[in-house]
Motif scaffolding. Sequence first.
Motif, PDB file in Angstrom:
ATOM      1  N   PHE A 135       0.801  -1.218   0.000  1.00 54.12           N
ATOM      2  CA  PHE A 135       0.000   0.000   0.000  1.00 54.12           C
ATOM      3  C   PHE A 135       0.834   1.268   0.000  1.00 54.12           C
ATOM      4  CE2 PHE A 135      -2.146  -3.267   2.713  1.00 54.12           C
ATOM      5  CZ  PHE A 135      -2.877  -3.802   1.679  1.00 54.12           C
ATOM      6  N   THR A 136       2.005   1.219  -0.639  1.00 57.29           N
ATOM      7  CA  THR A 136       2.844   2.397  -0.760  1.00 57.29           C
ATOM      8  C   THR A 136       2.056   3.536  -1.404  1.00 57.29           C
ATOM      9  OG1 THR A 136       4.803   1.027  -1.019  1.00 57.29           O
ATOM     10  CG2 THR A 136       4.972   3.311  -1.710  1.00 57.29           C
ATOM     11  N   SER A 137       2.197   4.721  -0.841  1.00 60.12           N
ATOM     12  CA  SER A 137       1.493   5.865  -1.413  1.00 60.12           C
ATOM     13  C   SER A 137       2.406   7.075  -1.440  1.00 60.12           C
ATOM     14  CB  SER A 137       0.241   6.184  -0.604  1.00 60.12           C
ATOM     15  OG  SER A 137      -0.505   7.192  -1.221  1.00 60.12           O
ATOM     16  N   LEU A 138       2.119   8.001  -2.314  1.00 64.12           N
ATOM     17  CA  LEU A 138       2.915   9.201  -2.470  1.00 64.12           C
ATOM     18  C   LEU A 138       2.553  10.222  -1.398  1.00 64.12           C
ATOM     19  CD1 LEU A 138       4.924  10.823  -4.227  1.00 64.12           C
ATOM     20  CD2 LEU A 138       2.949  11.642  -5.499  1.00 64.12           C
ATOM     21  N   TRP A 170       7.791   7.987   6.997  1.00 69.11           N
ATOM     22  CA  TRP A 170       6.865   6.869   6.792  1.00 69.11           C
ATOM     23  C   TRP A 170       6.280   6.825   5.390  1.00 69.11           C
ATOM     24  CZ3 TRP A 170       7.335   3.433  10.385  1.00 69.11           C
ATOM     25  CH2 TRP A 170       7.590   3.819  11.715  1.00 69.11           C
ATOM     26  N   VAL A 171       6.447   7.866   4.636  1.00 67.54           N
ATOM     27  CA  VAL A 171       5.725   7.931   3.359  1.00 67.54           C
ATOM     28  C   VAL A 171       6.596   8.323   2.171  1.00 67.54           C
ATOM     29  CG1 VAL A 171       3.425   8.328   4.298  1.00 67.54           C
ATOM     30  CG2 VAL A 171       4.970  10.256   4.043  1.00 67.54           C
ATOM     31  N   ALA A 172       7.876   8.618   2.400  1.00 71.66           N
ATOM     32  CA  ALA A 172       8.735   9.064   1.306  1.00 71.66           C
ATOM     33  C   ALA A 172       9.623   7.937   0.785  1.00 71.66           C
ATOM     34  CB  ALA A 172       9.617  10.231   1.769  1.00 71.66           C
ATOM     35  N   THR A 229       2.780   7.694  12.349  1.00 75.16           N
ATOM     36  CA  THR A 229       2.751   6.989  11.071  1.00 75.16           C
ATOM     37  C   THR A 229       1.495   7.449  10.323  1.00 75.16           C
ATOM     38  OG1 THR A 229       1.368   5.150  11.820  1.00 75.16           O
ATOM     39  CG2 THR A 229       3.739   4.961  12.211  1.00 75.16           C
ATOM     40  N   PRO A 230       1.364   7.097   9.050  1.00 73.08           N
ATOM     41  CA  PRO A 230       0.080   7.338   8.386  1.00 73.08           C
ATOM     42  C   PRO A 230      -1.031   6.592   9.113  1.00 73.08           C
ATOM     43  CG  PRO A 230       1.771   6.784   6.792  1.00 73.08           C
ATOM     44  CD  PRO A 230       2.351   6.502   8.139  1.00 73.08           C
ATOM     45  N   ILE A 231      -2.241   7.034   8.930  1.00 69.14           N
ATOM     46  CA  ILE A 231      -3.391   6.339   9.507  1.00 69.14           C
ATOM     47  C   ILE A 231      -3.839   5.251   8.547  1.00 69.14           C
ATOM     48  CG2 ILE A 231      -5.794   6.564  10.238  1.00 69.14           C
ATOM     49  CD1 ILE A 231      -5.129   9.440  11.046  1.00 69.14           C
TER      50      ILE A 231
END
Length: 292
Positions: A135-138, A170-172, A229-231
């Motif tokens: 579920f990798t996201s930008l 957490w997202v980059a 972290t992301p939710i």
Amino acid sequence: MTNQISRRTLARGAAWSVPVATVSVAAPAYAVSRPCSPVLTSGGGFSYDWGVANTERTNQTLKAAGSLTVRNLPADAVITTVDYRLIVMNRVDGSGTNWQDYGAYDPGNSKVNKPTYYPRTQCSVSYSTITGCDFTSLYNTTVAPGSAALADGNRQRLLYRSRSETDPIWVADAARIFLESNWVDRTFRDGKKGRAWTLKFQSDPSKLTASHWTTDSTTGCKTLTIKDTPIFELGYSGVRGPTAKMSTWPTADWEVVVEYTTKDGRKWRMTRVCPCDPRTGGTCTSSTVQIR
């Protein structure tokens, strides 16, 4: 139900700094011989909306996010790994009288609301076989809090929603969220036993900056503080409703792992595991071991 979530609502009943006892772990000789003795603390928000009680078909939603701090790291420490894991008991309908009380469906289950959570990418799971559950996201700092308007190029592998306070590590770039395992035997921190699925929040430590650190002017020891972290949000549709509103959430644990190296070539792993809902019992355990 609303798609927005805040730290306050996530933490309701399960504080971000989990207020439960911590098992003492003997400090390694390396730490004792130097002024810096690292301590890992963590928190996790976890909630579950059971939908409408006493119905044959209702919608349910799981939401979760974590945060951590590492205090008193040696001045020459370099963080190489920061991982968060949400470990949830599998839900299996019809297995005993408490079929609904303890578990939640894995992200590949047919009950997942896939039109909403998988716009173009399918996540399928057959017991321990996992396909496409990455579920990798930008990361997009312009996205409004609570918004689902995140996409990873043309793949749109969207399963989690980010808020403005999400830390970029957490997202980059190399950061990922993915289903790491499923249908694995586990004894949870509250003592319950069952099969479990594990969602891994894998960070990108190369994105750590000076803003993440504070240094003690006397000892030289430094502290790493990472925001949320992301939710992670997962919705289920057409699910049999509970016979009554649940007072607890599905059995689940948080596990956080931090690894670091020092200039003398040694490598250390710090681990902390806590129950997601401390009201159900169980305590946190912490350990620090030298792995090289």
